[in-house]
Enzyme design. Structure first.
Site, PDB file in Angstrom:
ATOM      1  N   SER A 145      -1.083  -2.463   1.055  1.00 40.39           N
ATOM      2  CA  SER A 145      -2.384  -2.579   0.410  1.00 40.39           C
ATOM      3  C   SER A 145      -3.200  -3.613   1.167  1.00 40.39           C
ATOM      4  CB  SER A 145      -2.202  -3.023  -1.056  1.00 40.39           C
ATOM      5  OG  SER A 145      -3.439  -3.406  -1.634  1.00 40.39           O
ATOM      6  N   TYR A 186       2.017  -9.134  -7.151  1.00 38.72           N
ATOM      7  CA  TYR A 186       1.770  -7.907  -6.405  1.00 38.72           C
ATOM      8  C   TYR A 186       1.378  -8.234  -4.968  1.00 38.72           C
ATOM      9  CZ  TYR A 186      -0.284  -3.464  -4.985  1.00 38.72           C
ATOM     10  OH  TYR A 186      -0.589  -2.297  -4.296  1.00 38.72           O
TER      11      TYR A 186
END
Length: 265
Positions: free
Chosen positions: A141, A154
């Site tokens: 990401s 995350y």
């Protein structure tokens, strides 16, 4: 590219990027191994992909459990005799401040997003090295390059994935095995269905369709590059943050602190 006879293993294949990637590889005539915890959903996808006249093999596995991953690897290698592409896509996020996030919630994100990727890579890497061919695609990401308030665990898992992949990239030079990271911005999947996101807007005007990211995954499977950022223009933002952190960090921090505050108020 024709993937006839190739074997592609995809984790997190029961929805979103994983499901779309599986279909795109199937259209290119690859045999696909669908991995996730949701066996029922995997079987539905395998049935759907059978129309492409390829073998779609559903395997239920919790990739955060190294014993399950080890067993999975042995069964898949025994069944197919090889592996050509591994797509480490499984992952999830929980939205909250570090102060209010439970330790087990932090651990679960690291276990799935990072350790699960590491377990799967270790399980299949030796076979690829023996073959002197294969490619690992790690779906990370942009949050692997930019710390986002409310998403510390995350981000940590994706930062770790990026660092692990970069190190392995250098180690694999000359072996015939490659590794590429796909780093998208926000994607329209069920990622944001987790209750921690509350009533926050699920997607922005710039969010991506999972099919767009799946296209990048397929490109990555034969790419010599270490990272593909989707869309490519976002790489400039990452460059700015890394080059001028004293300018960019305050801006990024203020934007996301406001979103965290509005969510928690």
């Amino acid at each position: 590219m024709d993937y006839s006879g190739k074997v592609v293993v995809i984790t997190g294949a029961s929805s979103g990027i994983g499901e779309q990637s599986a279909e795109k590889f199937a259209k290119l005539h690859a045999n696909v191994v669908l991995v996730s915890r949701n066996e029922k959903r995997l079987q539905e996808i395998a049935t759907k992909l059978s129309k492409y006249n390829i073998e779609a093999f559903a395997y239920a596995c919790d990739i955060s459990n190294k014993d399950q991953v080890d067993k999975m690897g042995k069964i898949i290698i025994e069944k197919f005799g090889k592996i050509d592409v591994l797509v480490n896509n499984a992952g999830f996020g929980i939205y909250n401040t570090v102060e209010k996030t439970k330790i087990n919630e932090m651990e679960s994100q690291i276990s799935t997003n990072f350790l699960g990727m590491m377990y799967c890579t270790k399980t299949f890497l030796q076979k690829m090295l023996e073959q002197r061919s294969g490619h690992i695609v790690n779906v990370a990401s942009v949050a692997g390059s930019i710390g986002i308030p409310g998403m510390a665990s995350y981000c940590a898992s994706k930062f770790a994935m990026l660092g692990f992949s970069e190190s392995l990239f250098h180690e694999l030079k000359g072996t015939g095995v490659g590794i590429t990271v796909v780093s998208p911005i926000m994607v329209r999947t069920n990622f944001f269905n987790h209750e921690s996101f509350g009533k926050m807007p699920r997607y922005s005007a710039t969010s991506l369709d999972s099919k767009t990211v799946a296209n990048a995954v397929v490109r990555a499977a034969s790419s010599p590059r270490i990272e593909i950022v989707v869309p490519q223009i976002v790489r400039f933002v990452i460059w700015l943050k890394q080059t001028f952190p004293y300018l960019i960090n305050p801006i990024v921090g203020e934007i996301f602190r406001k979103s965290v505050k509005s969510k928690l108020d």
